[in-house]
Design a protein around this motif. Sequence first.
Motif, PDB file in Angstrom:
ATOM      1  N   LYS A 161      56.162 -44.504  38.874  1.00  0.00           N
ATOM      2  CA  LYS A 161      55.560 -43.774  39.958  1.00  0.00           C
ATOM      3  C   LYS A 161      55.768 -44.480  41.640  1.00  0.00           C
ATOM      4  O   LYS A 161      55.218 -44.593  41.834  1.00  0.00           O
ATOM      5  CB  LYS A 161      53.907 -43.544  39.990  1.00  0.00           C
ATOM      6  CG  LYS A 161      52.981 -42.485  41.051  1.00  0.00           C
ATOM      7  CD  LYS A 161      53.641 -40.912  41.266  1.00  0.00           C
ATOM      8  CE  LYS A 161      53.484 -40.493  42.465  1.00  0.00           C
ATOM      9  NZ  LYS A 161      53.788 -38.964  42.136  1.00  0.00           N
ATOM     10  N   GLU A 163      56.698 -44.888  45.501  1.00  0.00           N
ATOM     11  CA  GLU A 163      56.667 -43.612  46.023  1.00  0.00           C
ATOM     12  C   GLU A 163      57.121 -44.979  47.916  1.00  0.00           C
ATOM     13  O   GLU A 163      57.759 -45.405  47.864  1.00  0.00           O
ATOM     14  CB  GLU A 163      55.032 -44.067  46.503  1.00  0.00           C
ATOM     15  CG  GLU A 163      54.294 -45.605  47.150  1.00  0.00           C
ATOM     16  CD  GLU A 163      52.676 -45.761  46.806  1.00  0.00           C
ATOM     17  OE1 GLU A 163      52.204 -45.451  47.662  1.00  0.00           O
ATOM     18  OE2 GLU A 163      52.620 -45.751  45.225  1.00  0.00           O
ATOM     19  N   GLU A 199      66.878 -41.135  46.307  1.00  0.00           N
ATOM     20  CA  GLU A 199      65.938 -40.699  45.697  1.00  0.00           C
ATOM     21  C   GLU A 199      64.851 -40.914  45.653  1.00  0.00           C
ATOM     22  O   GLU A 199      64.449 -39.371  45.389  1.00  0.00           O
ATOM     23  CB  GLU A 199      66.791 -41.320  43.964  1.00  0.00           C
ATOM     24  CG  GLU A 199      65.267 -40.602  43.153  1.00  0.00           C
ATOM     25  CD  GLU A 199      65.999 -41.038  41.718  1.00  0.00           C
ATOM     26  OE1 GLU A 199      65.245 -41.115  41.091  1.00  0.00           O
ATOM     27  OE2 GLU A 199      67.182 -41.250  41.432  1.00  0.00           O
ATOM     28  N   LEU A 200      64.205 -41.259  46.377  1.00  0.00           N
ATOM     29  CA  LEU A 200      62.915 -41.357  46.573  1.00  0.00           C
ATOM     30  C   LEU A 200      62.143 -40.019  48.157  1.00  0.00           C
ATOM     31  O   LEU A 200      60.940 -39.460  47.782  1.00  0.00           O
ATOM     32  CB  LEU A 200      61.799 -42.529  47.266  1.00  0.00           C
ATOM     33  CG  LEU A 200      61.894 -43.781  45.894  1.00  0.00           C
ATOM     34  CD1 LEU A 200      61.290 -45.439  47.223  1.00  0.00           C
ATOM     35  CD2 LEU A 200      60.704 -43.013  45.317  1.00  0.00           C
ATOM     36  N   ARG A 203      62.250 -37.132  46.108  1.00  0.00           N
ATOM     37  CA  ARG A 203      61.263 -36.412  44.992  1.00  0.00           C
ATOM     38  C   ARG A 203      60.132 -36.307  45.868  1.00  0.00           C
ATOM     39  O   ARG A 203      59.154 -35.039  45.841  1.00  0.00           O
ATOM     40  CB  ARG A 203      60.882 -38.427  44.119  1.00  0.00           C
ATOM     41  CG  ARG A 203      62.034 -37.973  43.286  1.00  0.00           C
ATOM     42  CD  ARG A 203      61.790 -39.235  41.859  1.00  0.00           C
ATOM     43  NE  ARG A 203      61.868 -39.767  40.757  1.00  0.00           N
ATOM     44  CZ  ARG A 203      61.785 -38.981  40.143  1.00  0.00           C
ATOM     45  NH1 ARG A 203      60.852 -37.972  39.872  1.00  0.00           N
ATOM     46  NH2 ARG A 203      62.602 -39.143  38.474  1.00  0.00           N
ATOM     47  N   HIS A 206      60.822 -32.432  46.571  1.00  0.00           N
ATOM     48  CA  HIS A 206      61.043 -31.991  45.277  1.00  0.00           C
ATOM     49  C   HIS A 206      58.644 -31.538  45.477  1.00  0.00           C
ATOM     50  O   HIS A 206      58.368 -30.428  44.521  1.00  0.00           O
ATOM     51  CB  HIS A 206      60.907 -31.812  44.522  1.00  0.00           C
ATOM     52  CG  HIS A 206      60.711 -32.014  43.150  1.00  0.00           C
ATOM     53  ND1 HIS A 206      60.710 -30.683  42.910  1.00  0.00           N
ATOM     54  CD2 HIS A 206      59.231 -32.292  42.176  1.00  0.00           C
ATOM     55  CE1 HIS A 206      60.178 -30.015  41.897  1.00  0.00           C
ATOM     56  NE2 HIS A 206      59.299 -31.472  41.054  1.00  0.00           N
ATOM     57  N   GLU A 207      57.973 -32.838  46.085  1.00  0.00           N
ATOM     58  CA  GLU A 207      56.807 -32.871  45.411  1.00  0.00           C
ATOM     59  C   GLU A 207      56.170 -31.668  46.511  1.00  0.00           C
ATOM     60  O   GLU A 207      55.418 -31.034  46.147  1.00  0.00           O
ATOM     61  CB  GLU A 207      55.857 -34.408  45.456  1.00  0.00           C
ATOM     62  CG  GLU A 207      56.910 -35.121  43.806  1.00  0.00           C
ATOM     63  CD  GLU A 207      56.601 -36.402  44.627  1.00  0.00           C
ATOM     64  OE1 GLU A 207      55.555 -36.803  44.955  1.00  0.00           O
ATOM     65  OE2 GLU A 207      56.412 -37.256  43.373  1.00  0.00           O
ATOM     66  N   SER A 212      56.754 -27.504  42.849  1.00  0.00           N
ATOM     67  CA  SER A 212      57.011 -28.796  42.836  1.00  0.00           C
ATOM     68  C   SER A 212      56.191 -28.638  41.210  1.00  0.00           C
ATOM     69  O   SER A 212      56.365 -30.141  40.531  1.00  0.00           O
ATOM     70  CB  SER A 212      55.184 -29.061  43.814  1.00  0.00           C
ATOM     71  OG  SER A 212      54.595 -28.134  43.471  1.00  0.00           O
ATOM     72  N   PHE A 216      62.048 -32.390  37.499  1.00  0.00           N
ATOM     73  CA  PHE A 216      62.930 -32.612  39.004  1.00  0.00           C
ATOM     74  C   PHE A 216      63.652 -33.352  37.707  1.00  0.00           C
ATOM     75  O   PHE A 216      63.978 -34.632  37.379  1.00  0.00           O
ATOM     76  CB  PHE A 216      62.144 -33.973  40.212  1.00  0.00           C
ATOM     77  CG  PHE A 216      63.056 -34.637  40.931  1.00  0.00           C
ATOM     78  CD1 PHE A 216      63.000 -34.407  42.225  1.00  0.00           C
ATOM     79  CD2 PHE A 216      63.567 -35.571  40.816  1.00  0.00           C
ATOM     80  CE1 PHE A 216      64.597 -34.698  42.897  1.00  0.00           C
ATOM     81  CE2 PHE A 216      64.393 -36.432  41.644  1.00  0.00           C
ATOM     82  CZ  PHE A 216      64.244 -36.170  42.576  1.00  0.00           C
ATOM     83  N   ALA A 218      67.477 -35.401  37.877  1.00  0.00           N
ATOM     84  CA  ALA A 218      67.824 -36.271  38.333  1.00  0.00           C
ATOM     85  C   ALA A 218      69.258 -36.894  38.196  1.00  0.00           C
ATOM     86  O   ALA A 218      68.953 -36.487  37.183  1.00  0.00           O
ATOM     87  CB  ALA A 218      67.466 -37.651  39.120  1.00  0.00           C
ATOM     88  N   THR A 259      63.512 -28.787  40.666  1.00  0.00           N
ATOM     89  CA  THR A 259      64.937 -29.165  41.658  1.00  0.00           C
ATOM     90  C   THR A 259      66.588 -29.867  41.248  1.00  0.00           C
ATOM     91  O   THR A 259      65.188 -31.000  40.114  1.00  0.00           O
ATOM     92  CB  THR A 259      64.190 -30.270  42.239  1.00  0.00           C
ATOM     93  OG1 THR A 259      63.117 -29.570  43.257  1.00  0.00           O
ATOM     94  CG2 THR A 259      65.286 -30.740  43.575  1.00  0.00           C
ATOM     95  N   PHE A 261      68.614 -32.983  41.318  1.00  0.00           N
ATOM     96  CA  PHE A 261      68.886 -34.111  42.722  1.00  0.00           C
ATOM     97  C   PHE A 261      71.005 -34.896  42.475  1.00  0.00           C
ATOM     98  O   PHE A 261      70.381 -35.504  41.101  1.00  0.00           O
ATOM     99  CB  PHE A 261      67.839 -34.832  42.578  1.00  0.00           C
ATOM    100  CG  PHE A 261      68.586 -35.931  43.835  1.00  0.00           C
ATOM    101  CD1 PHE A 261      68.613 -35.417  44.598  1.00  0.00           C
ATOM    102  CD2 PHE A 261      68.136 -37.368  43.364  1.00  0.00           C
ATOM    103  CE1 PHE A 261      69.245 -37.153  45.724  1.00  0.00           C
ATOM    104  CE2 PHE A 261      68.909 -37.892  43.612  1.00  0.00           C
ATOM    105  CZ  PHE A 261      68.895 -38.462  44.895  1.00  0.00           C
TER     106      PHE A 261
END
Length: 468
Positions: A161, A163, A199-200, A203, A206-207, A212, A216, A218, A259, A261
Amino acid sequence: MADDLAQVPPSAPPAGPAAPPPGAPTVLVVDDEPSNVASIEKIFQRDGMRVITADSAKAALEIVRSRRVEVVLTDLMMPGVSGLELLRALKQLAPDTEVVMMTAYGTVETAVQAMREGAYDFVEKPLKRMTIIKSVRKAAERQSLVAENRSLRQEIKLLTKREIVGSSPTLRRVLDIATQAAPSSATVLVLGESGTGKELLARFIHERSARSRGPFVAVNCAAIPETILEAELFGHERGAFTGALAKRDGRFAKAAGGTLFLDEIGELSPAVQVKLLRVLQEGEYEPVGGDTVRADVRLVAATNKDLRAEVAAGRFREDLFYRLNVIAITAPPLRTRREDIPLLVDHFLGVYCTKNNRPRLEAPRDVLARLTDYTWPGNVRELENVIERAVVLCRGDQLSVDDLPDFIREAAPAEPSSLTFSVGTPLDEVERRLIRETLRHARGDKSVAAQLLGISTRTIYRKLGELE
């Protein structure tokens, strides 16, 4: 019966049992018959377990509320609250605790019902010493395994996870654009150097989108061989080509409702570019050897290449570029947001101390100064790798400069950066960036920063308070 609980071995020492070894399981014995409880307690203590006793379900629940218990061994038939009712309450109060039921002849059917409701096992009376030890030990092993698996899942979740960490004006502007673009259905093109967290950002979008709750998915277009990339993205039917023994969904199908990516999109072959252009224009695609399928995805693409230069060189379709470039967001390189480095260092220290089962380490000022001065050509990914290495090699309770790689220790200090502001930038934003950049150059020394800015130390403290 030689093995009944009432038979205590004559060789039993008169003194109390030895203290349980570290890590021994705690067993709670629940029975309204004191003699039965006493016999079971002695057996478990001699077997190296910690034992707690209770004469009712109510007393047992109070114990479980106040301390950790691995296994509850409870009588099935008790006055007041039965063992079955206790089981149901325990599964609500402490779902990790395993429960073994003691049952007399004629209540086996009820014990089987208890196992359907979550009991680990049941043992019949008259109890046998080895039977209950074996059952409770297996229950304790299962409890330990379940707890360990849960802990590992939480650790994996923490590590996966990821961020976006930072509060610099540069990063905030990018996140503001991403936040505004997220609720739309527009295609987003994320640009930026390798390691900047593209990529973050995808995301993040997407969130905050209407998709959401969907997947997702990738795809690193550079990591998949060109010969199979088309089938990987769009899927294929059985027999579409040699080796296609069964129908297979592609990434577009797997991302339906969510989504998709596409990272390193500049690496797409001309053939795949044509099929992707059709998705963006018509909202549909064809699996290899199959019929047309509607595409229910929101597309976010990323690249570290200059796509305009790729178009000029004839390596990337111009029409596809314009379809992708509806909303372009550039992930900022780390050197343009140095004030975020201490926050990133603290974040990665938390992640990798947990991963390596180490107490939380700190980064003192001299370490942060070296890390902030470095230019980070590999951006946030390079910083993350450096911190992971430092956590593994650190021998104390805080990082030292010696824990950093040679190329950082030997790097020349960065020159003071210059700041540029667009016409119309609010004065408080100019002041905020000027003070923070001066503090960075002064390595956090507020007195030095105040001298460089030509203001008093008291003023810089006041300004910092206003800018928080």
